[in-house]
Scaffold this motif. Structure first.
Motif, PDB file in Angstrom:
ATOM      1  N   HIS A   4       0.645  -1.234  -0.051  1.00 49.68           N
ATOM      2  CA  HIS A   4       0.397   0.228  -0.691  1.00 49.68           C
ATOM      3  C   HIS A   4       0.671   1.365  -0.002  1.00 49.68           C
ATOM      4  N   GLN A   5       2.042   1.812   0.554  1.00 49.11           N
ATOM      5  CA  GLN A   5       2.381   2.712   0.714  1.00 49.11           C
ATOM      6  C   GLN A   5       3.197   2.600  -0.324  1.00 49.11           C
ATOM      7  N   THR A   6       4.426   1.962  -1.206  1.00 49.79           N
ATOM      8  CA  THR A   6       5.106   2.328  -2.266  1.00 49.79           C
ATOM      9  C   THR A   6       4.304   1.903  -3.480  1.00 49.79           C
ATOM     10  N   THR A   7       3.241   1.331  -2.960  1.00 45.95           N
ATOM     11  CA  THR A   7       2.178   1.091  -4.844  1.00 45.95           C
ATOM     12  C   THR A   7       1.263   1.910  -5.257  1.00 45.95           C
ATOM     13  N   HIS A   8       0.361   1.600  -3.316  1.00 48.66           N
ATOM     14  CA  HIS A   8      -1.009   1.907  -3.099  1.00 48.66           C
ATOM     15  C   HIS A   8      -2.075   0.953  -4.163  1.00 48.66           C
ATOM     16  N   ASN A   9      -1.376  -0.235  -4.188  1.00 49.68           N
ATOM     17  CA  ASN A   9      -2.635  -0.798  -4.737  1.00 49.68           C
ATOM     18  C   ASN A   9      -2.731  -1.808  -2.761  1.00 49.68           C
ATOM     19  N   THR A  10      -3.952  -2.427  -3.322  1.00 47.96           N
ATOM     20  CA  THR A  10      -4.676  -3.375  -2.463  1.00 47.96           C
ATOM     21  C   THR A  10      -3.922  -4.806  -2.885  1.00 47.96           C
ATOM     22  N   ALA A  11      -3.090  -5.424  -1.790  1.00 43.14           N
ATOM     23  CA  ALA A  11      -3.458  -6.512  -2.131  1.00 43.14           C
ATOM     24  C   ALA A  11      -3.763  -7.839  -0.169  1.00 43.14           C
ATOM     25  N   GLU A  12      -4.370  -8.970  -0.732  1.00 38.40           N
ATOM     26  CA  GLU A  12      -5.144  -9.507  -0.383  1.00 38.40           C
ATOM     27  C   GLU A  12      -3.527 -10.334   0.554  1.00 38.40           C
ATOM     28  N   GLY A  13      -4.471 -10.973   1.477  1.00 39.30           N
ATOM     29  CA  GLY A  13      -3.353 -12.123   2.610  1.00 39.30           C
ATOM     30  C   GLY A  13      -2.504 -12.929   1.679  1.00 39.30           C
ATOM     31  N   ALA A  14      -2.625 -13.979   0.937  1.00 38.29           N
ATOM     32  CA  ALA A  14      -2.257 -14.936  -0.427  1.00 38.29           C
ATOM     33  C   ALA A  14      -1.697 -13.482  -1.504  1.00 38.29           C
ATOM     34  N   GLY A  15      -2.171 -12.639  -1.692  1.00 40.29           N
ATOM     35  CA  GLY A  15      -1.301 -11.165  -2.602  1.00 40.29           C
ATOM     36  C   GLY A  15      -0.201 -10.871  -2.283  1.00 40.29           C
ATOM     37  N   ALA A  16      -0.624 -10.564  -0.839  1.00 40.75           N
ATOM     38  CA  ALA A  16       0.485 -10.024  -0.665  1.00 40.75           C
ATOM     39  C   ALA A  16       1.817 -10.952   0.211  1.00 40.75           C
ATOM     40  N   ALA A  17       1.771 -12.271   0.248  1.00 43.59           N
ATOM     41  CA  ALA A  17       2.769 -13.168   1.014  1.00 43.59           C
ATOM     42  C   ALA A  17       3.751 -12.931  -0.285  1.00 43.59           C
ATOM     43  N   ALA A  18       4.261 -13.393  -1.911  1.00 49.20           N
ATOM     44  CA  ALA A  18       4.458 -12.808  -2.797  1.00 49.20           C
ATOM     45  C   ALA A  18       5.772 -11.384  -2.252  1.00 49.20           C
TER      46      ALA A  18
END
Length: 321
Positions: free
Chosen positions: A267-281
């Motif tokens: 969120h801070q660096t791209t202003h994109n929303t990631a769900e849990g699995a989406g942020a795992a990588a």
């Protein structure tokens, strides 16, 4: 599983329903991590997750093989279900989707909005999967699995887009749920003759795939308690395990706290929303960032479907992982 021509045909079919998603190198993210990193934005698909590609291809292939099909049933934590609900609606098919009790309310609402009959059953995905199989037999419905060659070939189209857009990637980090995403990535890399290492990321609270790779056979866990519901697998499929064990450089575990931190970084660096699995990588890359310095790296942001209250708590650091 498939050859390069079949993959390109799949990409053409998928792109009839959705545009390719971008792979972007965000300067602020690169600055924070100290390396060149691309984000593959599967949060930009029509359902907010990569699974839509596989659902579209699967239903298209199913109707070509079995044109008399009138109804589908499947199990999901949300993104697989949304992909099939969208495809079923396009093709005029009825679909029932089984989710565990307490599943994401917003993912359930999204599936219902797409016309699906959402049924809550059991404690987790594997309980829901058993109930879906029972419903298929009871009502003569076509049971859509979580892992199938058409699903893999469909989701592999994101890998084709990524590898053809960004040259000389040293490493790609990808989350593992039931395995279709990482298997498609491995197959695409191999078809293109690339040397890119692929690192699978699982939750340390749902690490059946990691244990299975380490022990050389399927290992099932008793629980899969993680807020990253797309990672909550406790019963790996042997066919997925075989591909991952052969083609992944390694499987790493991340904690819910590390995933929550990655959601904030995204969120801070791209202003994109990631769900849990989406942020795992991204959590996996952050964990290994010291060993990736000077390399070209990509992370798969596999989805953005996170409930508003949970997301607000994570951003405010009020989430207790």
């Amino acid at each position: 599983m498939f050859d390069l021509n079949a993959l390109r045909l799949a990409a053409h079919a998928v792109h009839q329903s959705m545009a390719p998603t971008p792979q972007l190198a965000w300067p602020l993210l690169a600055e924070q991590l100290g390396l060149a990193v691309w984000v593959k934005h599967e949060n930009h698909t029509p359902t907010g997750a990569f699974k839509v590609r596989g659902g579209l291809l699967y239903v298209q292939g199913l109707l070509a093989r079995e044109p008399a099909t009138t109804g589908l049933v499947t199990a999901t934590r949300g993104n697989h279900g949304q992909s099939l609900a969208l495809a079923a609606r396009h093709m005029g098919l009825a679909i029932s989707i089984v989710v565990p009790d307490g599943n994401s309310r917003e993912k359930n609402a999204a599936m219902r909005a797409l016309g699906a009959n959402v049924i809550e059953f059991g404690n987790d995905f594997d309980d829901a999967r058993a109930e879906a199989a029972a419903l298929a037999e009871r009502h003569q419905l076509h049971l859509v699995p979580a892992f199938h060659p058409d699903l893999i070939r469909g989701v592999a189209t994101y890998a084709l887009e990524l590898f053809e857009a960004v040259a000389d990637l040293h490493t790609v980090y990808v989350p593992i749920g039931m395995g279709s995403g990482i298997c498609g990535l491995i197959q695409t890399r191999d078809l293109l003759g690339l040397n890119t290492e692929i690192v699978g990321v699982v939750s340390q609270h749902a690490d059946a795939f990691a244990q299975s790779v380490e022990q050389g056979h399927v290992v099932c866990t008793d629980t899969a308690h993680t807020f990253a519901d797309g990672l909550a697998c406790r019963q790996p499929l042997p066919e997925a395990l075989a591909i991952i064990a052969r083609g992944a450089a390694r499987i790493i575990r991340v904690s819910d706290r590390e995933i929550a931190h990655a959601i904030r970084v995204c969120h801070q660096t791209t202003h994109n929303t990631a769900e849990g699995a989406g942020a795992a990588a991204l959590a996996g890359l952050i964990k290994e960032q010291s060993q990736q310095q000077g390399r070209r790296v990509a992370v798969i942001l596999s989805g953005a479907n996170i409930d508003r209250q949970l997301y607000a708590g994570i951003l405010s650091e009020g989430f207790d992982a």
